[in-house]
Scaffold this motif. Structure first.
Motif, short mmCIF file in Angstrom:
data_model
loop_
_atom_site.label_atom_id
_atom_site.label_comp_id
_atom_site.label_asym_id
_atom_site.label_seq_id
_atom_site.Cartn_x
_atom_site.Cartn_y
_atom_site.Cartn_z
N LEU A 153 0.83 -1.20 0.00
CA LEU A 153 0.00 0.00 0.00
C LEU A 153 0.87 1.26 0.00
N TYR A 154 2.01 1.20 0.70
CA TYR A 154 2.93 2.33 0.68
C TYR A 154 3.42 2.56 -0.75
N TYR A 155 3.76 1.48 -1.45
CA TYR A 155 4.23 1.60 -2.83
C TYR A 155 3.17 2.25 -3.71
N ILE A 156 1.92 1.80 -3.58
CA ILE A 156 0.84 2.32 -4.41
C ILE A 156 0.66 3.82 -4.20
N GLU A 157 0.70 4.25 -2.95
CA GLU A 157 0.46 5.66 -2.64
C GLU A 157 1.65 6.54 -3.00
N ASN A 158 2.84 5.96 -3.16
CA ASN A 158 4.04 6.76 -3.40
C ASN A 158 4.72 6.42 -4.72
N TRP A 159 3.98 5.84 -5.65
CA TRP A 159 4.59 5.37 -6.90
C TRP A 159 5.22 6.50 -7.70
N SER A 160 6.33 6.18 -8.34
CA SER A 160 6.95 7.03 -9.34
C SER A 160 7.85 6.14 -10.19
N VAL A 161 8.23 6.62 -11.35
CA VAL A 161 9.14 5.85 -12.21
C VAL A 161 10.48 5.66 -11.50
N LEU A 162 10.92 6.68 -10.79
CA LEU A 162 12.20 6.57 -10.05
C LEU A 162 12.11 5.52 -8.95
N LEU A 163 10.95 5.42 -8.28
CA LEU A 163 10.78 4.38 -7.27
C LEU A 163 10.83 3.00 -7.91
N ASP A 164 10.19 2.84 -9.07
CA ASP A 164 10.26 1.56 -9.79
C ASP A 164 11.70 1.22 -10.14
N LEU A 165 12.44 2.20 -10.63
CA LEU A 165 13.84 1.96 -11.00
C LEU A 165 14.67 1.60 -9.78
N TYR A 166 14.43 2.28 -8.66
CA TYR A 166 15.16 1.98 -7.43
C TYR A 166 14.88 0.55 -6.97
N ILE A 167 13.61 0.14 -6.99
CA ILE A 167 13.24 -1.21 -6.55
C ILE A 167 13.88 -2.25 -7.47
N LEU A 168 13.87 -1.96 -8.78
CA LEU A 168 14.43 -2.91 -9.74
C LEU A 168 15.92 -3.08 -9.52
N LEU A 169 16.65 -1.98 -9.29
CA LEU A 169 18.09 -2.06 -9.06
C LEU A 169 18.42 -2.69 -7.72
N LYS A 170 17.54 -2.52 -6.74
CA LYS A 170 17.79 -3.05 -5.40
C LYS A 170 17.45 -4.55 -5.30
N THR A 171 16.67 -5.06 -6.25
CA THR A 171 16.19 -6.44 -6.16
C THR A 171 17.31 -7.48 -6.11
N PRO A 172 18.34 -7.43 -6.99
CA PRO A 172 19.40 -8.45 -6.91
C PRO A 172 20.07 -8.50 -5.54
N LEU A 173 20.33 -7.32 -4.95
CA LEU A 173 20.95 -7.29 -3.62
C LEU A 173 20.02 -7.88 -2.57
N ALA A 174 18.73 -7.57 -2.68
CA ALA A 174 17.77 -8.09 -1.72
C ALA A 174 17.66 -9.61 -1.82
N LEU A 175 17.77 -10.16 -3.03
CA LEU A 175 17.69 -11.61 -3.22
C LEU A 175 18.86 -12.32 -2.54
N MET A 176 20.01 -11.65 -2.51
CA MET A 176 21.20 -12.27 -1.90
C MET A 176 21.24 -12.11 -0.39
N THR A 177 20.66 -11.02 0.13
CA THR A 177 20.80 -10.72 1.56
C THR A 177 19.54 -10.95 2.38
N LYS A 178 18.39 -11.08 1.71
CA LYS A 178 17.13 -11.20 2.43
C LYS A 178 16.32 -12.37 1.90
N SER A 179 16.92 -13.57 1.97
CA SER A 179 16.29 -14.77 1.40
C SER A 179 16.00 -15.82 2.46
N GLU A 180 15.97 -15.41 3.74
CA GLU A 180 15.80 -16.41 4.79
C GLU A 180 14.41 -17.06 4.78
N ASN A 181 13.41 -16.40 4.17
CA ASN A 181 12.07 -16.99 4.14
C ASN A 181 11.74 -17.69 2.83
#
Length: 508
Positions: free
Chosen positions: A478-506
């Motif tokens: 819901l936070y994403y929906i209310e605060n969407w922007s192209v820059l936020l999409d780009l940030y999430i996309l670039l951050k995804t590989p790092l998140a997959l390596m460091t936040k995969s405990e679940n």
């Protein structure tokens, strides 16, 4: 006051029971949902494309005449190109000042042509005057200027005739209408419907009226518009047909009733407004938005609309196609490993929730043994789950099993690169469907789901075995929906590989 009401409605959802159970609609409501409905076109985006087309058309005409006549005689001079671009921009500005970039004006040929021709003539007269005072008259080809003027004018007139015909065709198909439902079937509702019908330029199509009351105050029809059901029916009604606007015909003094209804309706991807045409309490003029001449107060707005939707569509298609090309070798290796590891197909399709609760088919690499496949995801994959293959454990841990969803993004268009993750329609938490476990769950479906999202890069991915995990996913979505922007999409996309390596405990 409206901001406070909207916030209160969002917060108060925590005490609201799940509202997405299938409801039986009235025959009148079903008749409306069974009608053929075309996709809507945004008037704002259409007007923007017409501006771009006007600029491009005049630039092309001026350049074509220049390169076809002036350059062969006197050679190339960049000043001509600067003048062409300047005149094209000036024409668009003058057209805007003449107020011809409106859907209503596009239809009215006489009014449109009169304003356009007078503005166009003003631009050329302005250019001639500037050339005279700058003593450039002898350096400008009169034949080029005359040809530019007449050919450009002819091109503009032709384009406007074609546009007017297309606008009329789209209007007949309902593509430009705002499909609206009215809440309140009393005298106020009838007055509102009658006022909206008097507006010639509001582009409103009233589908019906909804009201919880069944006493003498509730009318069966409001100014010829039928009552289709109760407020609880609106969500199911909006899932089955296109609804663009929910308009409350209730006075601001009915605050409790309005908040109760907003708790039920805020999960929909529609604009929600409060009619102010009969209210004695008046706000500043800038507080109102208007449907024709009918004043309204905004409560909720549909997320990611108009040019934002165009930008997100371009981002998904262009960036998604690039990522797909780069990922094809990896996908080929994963497919080969799955085929060698266990018998069965490489890919499988799973029903998931899409935009506005639409059921969509999502592609994934198979990570379970084929004979133990669970296409409805009725049983959550847990740690050391014996159904998961050896290759499946690796691709689930690294989210490589999600790569085929790039085909959904690029070719089918039912997924975005970034958005709330699409959950399986039978996804459960301790024998409870997700929408039963978290109130307001379906509000995350007000936008198109994505391959990755704000919740995922913040660690909320993988197994859902506790209520906190699904609550946090919804909260971050819901936070994403209310605060969407192209820059936020780009940030999430670039951050995804790092998140997959460091936040995969679940992720199992």
């Amino acid at each position: 006051m409206l901001d406070a009401a909207a916030s209160a409605a969002t917060i108060a959802v925590a005490g609201q029971p799940a509202i997405e159970r299938r409801r039986r609609l009235s025959p009148a409501a079903l008749a409306v949902t069974n009608q053929k409905v075309h996709r809507a076109y945004s008037p704002i985006v259409l007007a923007g494309f017409v501006r771009i087309a006007d600029f491009g058309l005049l630039s092309f005409v001026g350049s074509a005449v220049y390169f076809g006549y002036v350059v062969p005689i006197s050679g190339f001079h960049w000043e001509y190109l600067a003048a062409i671009v300047g005149m094209a921009i000036s024409a668009v500005i003058c057209f805007q000042a003449a107020d011809i970039y409106q859907i209503q004006v596009f239809r009215a040929q006489v009014r449109q042509m009169t304003r356009m021709i007078s503005s166009y003539c003003f631009v050329f007269l302005l250019f001639i005057g500037l050339s005279f005072f700058a003593k450039l008259g002898s350096e400008v080809s009169r034949l080029w200027l005359a040809a530019f003027f007449f050919i450009g004018l002819g091109a503009l007139i032709t384009s406007r005739v074609v546009l007017a015909n297309r606008i009329r065709s789209w209007a007949r198909q309902g593509r430009l209408d705002r499909r609206t439902i009215i809440v309140g079937a009393d005298q106020s509702g009838e007055d509102l419907v009658r006022a909206l019908k008097l507006q010639n330029d509001s582009e409103i199509e009233i589908l019906g009226v909804f009201d919880d009351r069944s006493d003498s105050r509730s009318l069966d029809t409001c100014a010829g518009v039928p009552k289709l059901g109760k407020v609880d029916d609106i969500v199911e009604f909006a899932r089955r047909t296109r609804v663009d606007l929910v308009l409350f015909a209730l006075p601001i003094s009915a605050e409790t009733r309005i908040l109760d209804m907003l708790k039920k309706l805020w999960v929909l991807p529609v604009d929600i407004r409060l009619s102010a045409h009969t209210n004695k309490l008046r706000f500043r003029p800038r507080s109102y938005s208007y449907l024709g001449a009918v004043p309204t107060l905004d409560v909720f707005e549909a997320p990611i609309t108009d040019w934002d939707l165009v930008m997100k569509w371009l981002f998904d298609r262009l960036v998604g196609a690039l990522i797909l090309l780069l990922a094809l070798p990896v996908m080929a290796l994963v497919a080969l490993a799955i085929k060698l590891d266990s018998p069965g197909p490489v890919l499988f399709r799973q029903k998931r929730f899409g935009f506005n609760n639409e059921r969509i088919d999502v592609f994934k690499f198979r990570s379970l043994y084929h004979h133990q496949a669970d296409p409805t995801a009725s049983k959550v994959v847990t740690k050391n789950d014996p159904r998961v293959t050896r290759v499946g454990r690796f691709i689930r841990k690294t989210s490589l099993d999600e790569l085929p969803q790039l085909f959904n993004v690029v070719f089918k268009g039912n997924l975005s690169l970034v958005g709330p993750r699409p959950h399986a329609v039978q996804g459960k938490l301790q024998n409870r469907l997700f929408d039963e476990a978290v109130d307001g769950y379906f509000a995350r479906h007000r936008v198109k789901p994505g391959i990755t999202g704000w919740a995922q890069i913040n660690g909320w991915r993988g197994e859902i075995d506790k209520e906190e995990k699904i609550q946090k996913r919804v909260e971050f979505d819901l936070y994403y929906i209310e605060n969407w922007s192209v820059l936020l999409d780009l940030y999430i996309l670039l951050k995804t590989p790092l998140a997959l390596m460091t936040k995969s405990e679940n992720a199992y």
